[in-house]
Design an enzyme around this catalytic site. Structure first.
Site, PDB file in Angstrom:
ATOM      1  N   SER A 179     -25.970  33.080  72.705  1.00 18.12           N
ATOM      2  CA  SER A 179     -26.134  33.579  73.912  1.00 18.12           C
ATOM      3  C   SER A 179     -27.576  33.113  74.380  1.00 18.12           C
ATOM      4  CB  SER A 179     -25.743  34.708  74.106  1.00 18.12           C
ATOM      5  OG  SER A 179     -25.467  35.033  75.586  1.00 18.12           O
ATOM      6  N   ASP A 345     -14.473  31.333  75.996  1.00 18.61           N
ATOM      7  CA  ASP A 345     -15.804  31.942  76.606  1.00 18.61           C
ATOM      8  C   ASP A 345     -15.770  31.389  77.886  1.00 18.61           C
ATOM      9  OD1 ASP A 345     -18.555  32.461  77.174  1.00 18.61           O
ATOM     10  OD2 ASP A 345     -19.365  31.854  75.295  1.00 18.61           O
ATOM     11  N   HIS A 374     -16.622  35.623  75.280  1.00 20.97           N
ATOM     12  CA  HIS A 374     -18.124  35.229  74.983  1.00 20.97           C
ATOM     13  C   HIS A 374     -18.450  36.095  73.938  1.00 20.97           C
ATOM     14  CE1 HIS A 374     -22.098  33.852  75.444  1.00 20.97           C
ATOM     15  NE2 HIS A 374     -22.687  35.260  75.405  1.00 20.97           N
TER      16      HIS A 374
END
Length: 394
Positions: A179, A345, A374
């Protein structure tokens, strides 16, 4: 990105049953005088910033595991996501509000084996768990607050390069991140290709898209519209008077993007929160309670100022800026690279990971199947560990 993607409770109870707002700290971040825990600190001196201006004195908090070899060739940098911190491995306790967020991946005998590798995890510049950020002291002894400058991902990487210099690490055996941490990992490999031997970029992107920036916009607005925000200068407020509502709302928006629509529907459907009636009775649906639960948790361990600074830094992310575009920038990477995407995601969809893998010479893309969206990059530890193990054994 969520720092705690595992083991959520069923959701919060009715607001009146939760601890009173007055009990909430003005900031949930680490402050001077709090227990240090496993943190180490590096004072790095001044840092010139990409967008202009500078920080006169930068400090990064960090943690380490394993032992650095005599030739300093076995160091691994782990970069955390938005609301995580340097505590990759270890129990919650004094100084550490949450347990290690990637303990299934890092440790003796694991994919990133600390019997072999020296693992370093800094709290990101602009963060709130010991590194220089809005809640930390400026040179005049007062919290930075609204005076804290705009940061980019490149500024954060520059601070981590300075940390490597302090540690005597001229080349990372690997840089790993997911991320927001994946953004920094990519930027390390693009900016300093000679200093990164391996790259593991998980659930991330080479550039923030309009869609991602759009999701961030209401989060930033929620924090800044809270009366307790006070323009970013709220650190001397009384307990319970900080921007908790705005930060909680921002977390609720963000957490919605961390999970897939299918997972939320399968888990909650249209169920009411037990004991409540959402149809005209003033109660909530179970999914609303779930989001409030995560909001409550975050405001007790994070800082609203850092949330704003780090979210804006994520919006700044563009590996191709000033480098002839994304493809030209990624073509600079010389690291042995694995890119991991989560098939559900919706924040960083597979196509962005494909772009990243296509752009880095010799990179491989792995797509992990997960219903969790995610957050699957933290939950599907076994699948991520397999990829990491292959990269680290090479």
């Amino acid at each position: 990105m969520s720092g705690a993607a595992r083991g959520e409770g069923p959701g919060a109870t009715r607001p009146g049953a939760r601890p009173a707002r007055a009990q909430l700290p003005v900031s949930g971040g680490w402050r001077e005088g709090d227990p240090v825990g496993d943190r180490l600190f590096a004072d790095l001196g001044p840092l010139a910033l990409e967008a202009g201006g500078s920080l006169p004195a930068v400090r990064l908090a960090y943690e380490t595991w394993g032992r650095l070899d005599a030739d300093r060739s076995n160091a691994v940098l782990v970069c955390h996501a938005l609301t995580a911190d340097s505590h990759v491995v270890g129990a919650a306790g004094p100084g550490h509000p949450t347990p290690g967020w990637w303990s299934e991946l890092v440790g003796p005998g694991l994919a990133i084996d600390t019997d072999r590798w020296f693992v370093v995890a800094p709290n990101v510049l602009g963060g709130c768990q010991g590194s220089t950020g809005p809640s930390s002291e400026a040179p005049d002894g007062r919290p930075w607050g609204s005076r804290f400058p705009y940061l980019t991902i490149r500024d954060q990487v520059a601070a981590e390069v300075a940390l490597a210099d302090v540690l005597g690490v001229q080349r990372w055996a690997a840089v790993v991140g997911g991320s927001m941490g994946g953004m920094r990992a990519v930027e390390h490999a693009v900016t300093h290709p000679d200093r990164v031997e391996r790259l593991l970029a998980v659930a991330t992107t080479a550039r923030a898209t309009a869609d991602q920036i759009a999701w961030c916009a209401p989060q930033l607005a929620a924090v800044r519209s809270d009366p307790g925000w006070n323009g970013g200068d709220y650190y001397d407020a009384a307990p319970g008077e900080g921007p908790h509502r705005g930060l909680g709302l921002a977390r609720m928006v963000a957490h919605t993007t961390y999970r897939s629509a299918a997972e939320l529907d399968a888990r909650f459907g249209r169920s009411a929160q037990p004991g409540e009636q959402p149809l005209g009775g003033g109660g909530r649906f179970a999914v609303e309670s779930y989001l409030e639960h995560h909001a409550d948790k975050l405001v007790r361990r994070f800082d609203a100022g850092s949330y704003v600074v780090l979210t804006e830094a994520m919006n700044s992310h563009d590996a191709g800026r000033g480098r002839g575009g994304t493809a030209a920038a990624l073509g600079r990477v010389t690291a042995r690279t694995r890119v991991v995407a989560v098939d559900t995601d919706r924040l960083y969809p597979v196509a962005l990971s494909q772009e990243l893998a296509d752009g880095v010479p010799g990179a491989e893309l792995d797509v992990v199947a997960s219903p969790y969206g995610h957050d699957g990059f933290l939950i599907e530890s076994e699948a991520i560990a397999k990829v990491a193990g292959e990269l680290f054994s090479a």
